[in-house]
Write an enzyme that holds these catalytic residues in place. Structure first.
Site, PDB file in Angstrom:
ATOM      1  N   LYS A   1      46.689  42.506  43.479  1.00  0.00           N
ATOM      2  CA  LYS A   1      46.701  42.989  42.094  1.00  0.00           C
ATOM      3  C   LYS A   1      47.138  44.449  42.039  1.00  0.00           C
ATOM      4  CE  LYS A   1      43.080  39.721  40.686  1.00  0.00           C
ATOM      5  NZ  LYS A   1      41.659  39.483  40.387  1.00  0.00           N
TER       6      LYS A   1
ATOM      7  N   ASP B   1      40.114  41.254  32.187  1.00  0.00           N
ATOM      8  CA  ASP B   1      39.773  39.896  32.645  1.00  0.00           C
ATOM      9  C   ASP B   1      39.472  38.972  31.463  1.00  0.00           C
ATOM     10  OD1 ASP B   1      39.823  39.251  35.391  1.00  0.00           O
ATOM     11  OD2 ASP B   1      38.059  40.493  35.779  1.00  0.00           O
TER      12      ASP B   1
ATOM     13  N   GLN C   1      36.110  42.792  40.510  1.00  0.00           N
ATOM     14  CA  GLN C   1      36.403  41.530  41.205  1.00  0.00           C
ATOM     15  C   GLN C   1      35.117  40.748  41.464  1.00  0.00           C
ATOM     16  OE1 GLN C   1      39.453  40.381  41.740  1.00  0.00           O
ATOM     17  NE2 GLN C   1      38.916  38.601  42.956  1.00  0.00           N
TER      18      GLN C   1
HETATM   19  N1  GUN Z   1      37.528  36.196  41.231  1.00  0.00           N
HETATM   20  C1  GUN Z   1      38.337  35.116  41.241  1.00  0.00           C
HETATM   21  N2  GUN Z   1      39.196  35.146  40.193  1.00  0.00           N
HETATM   22  C2  GUN Z   1      38.914  36.281  39.502  1.00  0.00           C
HETATM   23  C3  GUN Z   1      39.468  36.867  38.331  1.00  0.00           C
HETATM   24  O1  GUN Z   1      40.391  36.350  37.683  1.00  0.00           O
HETATM   25  N3  GUN Z   1      38.912  38.046  37.957  1.00  0.00           N
HETATM   26  C4  GUN Z   1      37.887  38.629  38.635  1.00  0.00           C
HETATM   27  N4  GUN Z   1      37.404  39.782  38.171  1.00  0.00           N
HETATM   28  N5  GUN Z   1      37.354  38.103  39.721  1.00  0.00           N
HETATM   29  C5  GUN Z   1      37.873  36.940  40.152  1.00  0.00           C
END
Ligand code: GUN
Length: 295
Positions: free
Chosen positions: A64, A131, A108
């Site tokens: 990311k 998110d 995350q």
């Molecule tokens: N863990 C797995 N997928 C995601 C996501 O899309 N966002 C976040 N913050 N954590 C994740």
């Protein structure tokens, strides 16, 4: 059941599903976002917070951050130790909420067991919640509004379905999985696109039969190759959100790809399908948050 294709789900010429190339669609979306960012008088700011060293999270967060930098964002990752307390993480979120250079905050998941993820998600400024997990943003989506911050993975799936030309209005869609990150928002987005939506999960009775009724099947079950070829209606669009590591080290989705490909009308590979779209949609959300915040 008959072998006839479901209405609106034409099989590919020559047999076998059309492969939806998520990597290519994501690359085009990222390039378009980079062009838009380059034309701005400021750099949208993204902060990704990782707590601990979960190996999958390490990879996802790095991906990311790199994608954000490549698109011209002001991006940085904050890494906190696994023993961080909930109060310490909440203090970090409060600092990012107050920082005018930060447009998007992503914490995350999963978080270590001493931290309640719901408390952390609710502490994020909803305007910076790239998110789309904050109850305000989730509630907006559940009220049928699709103009706010929408969770990245289901948003990416909608991009792929539209890109592939899968007919949505009136289609029978089944979402396998009811998570806050994928299943629930996915169902809301399909409903907003006028699909007839079913949410199935681990307690659903006769799951194969439910899946076989679907013209659009979105699988976010978290079990390697759980969905077999004979669970799929001829001509259906099969979107595989799964990412599982097999004992031999290979990565695979939640759908048995070779079997499914022979039956489906469209299918996403995993890896190379939904995953790259999640990253591209995070950039899209961060740009949208920046534009909304800064006018
Ligand atoms: N863990 C797995 N997928 C995601 C996501 O899309 N966002 C976040 N913050 N954590 C994740």
């Amino acid at each position: 059941m008959s072998g006839a294709p479901l209405p609106g789900a034409a099989p590919a010429a020559g047999g076998g599903a059309r492969i939806i190339d998520g990597k290519a669609v994501a690359a085009a979306l990222r390039a378009e976002i980079a062009r838009r960012v380059a034309a701005l008088p400021f750099r949208p700011g993204l902060r990704v917070v990782r707590v601990g060293e979960d190996p999958a999270s390490v990879v996802y967060v790095r991906t990311k951050d790199r994608a954000a930098l490549a698109a011209g964002f002001d991006s940085a990752t904050l890494v906190l130790p696994a023993e961080t307390s909930e109060a310490e993480l909440l203090a970090t979120v409060a600092r990012l909420n107050a920082d005018p250079a930060v447009d998007g905050i992503l914490v995350q998941l999963p978080l270590p067991p001493q931290i309640r993820s719901a408390a952390v998600i609710e502490a994020i400024d909803p305007a910076k919640d790239v998110d789309g997990f904050h109850p305000l943003n989730a509630g907006r989506l559940a009220s049928g509004r699709t103009d706010g911050l929408i969770p990245c993975t289901p948003k990416g799936v909608m991009h792929l379905l539209r890109h592939a030309g899968v007919p949505l209005a009136g289609a029978r869609a089944l979402v396998l999985g009811r998570s806050q990150i994928v299943g629930r928002p996915m169902a809301q987005l399909l409903l907003a696109a006028d699909c007839t939506v079913t949410i199935a999960h681990s307690r659903t009775r006769d799951l194969p039969a439910e899946c076989r009724r679907a013209e659009i099947l979105v699988v976010a079950a978290g079990r390697a190759e759980m969905v077999r070829g004979d669970w799929i209606a001829p001509g259906a669009a099969v979107i595989d959100v799964g990412m599982n590591r097999l004992p031999d080290g290979r990565l695979t989705g939640d759908v048995a790809f070779a079997e499914a490909r022979a039956v489906a009308g469209w299918i996403t590979p995993a890896p190379g399908g939904v995953g790259p779209m999640t990253v591209a949609c995070l950039l899209e959300n961060t740009l949208e948050a920046a534009l909304a915040r800064r006018g």
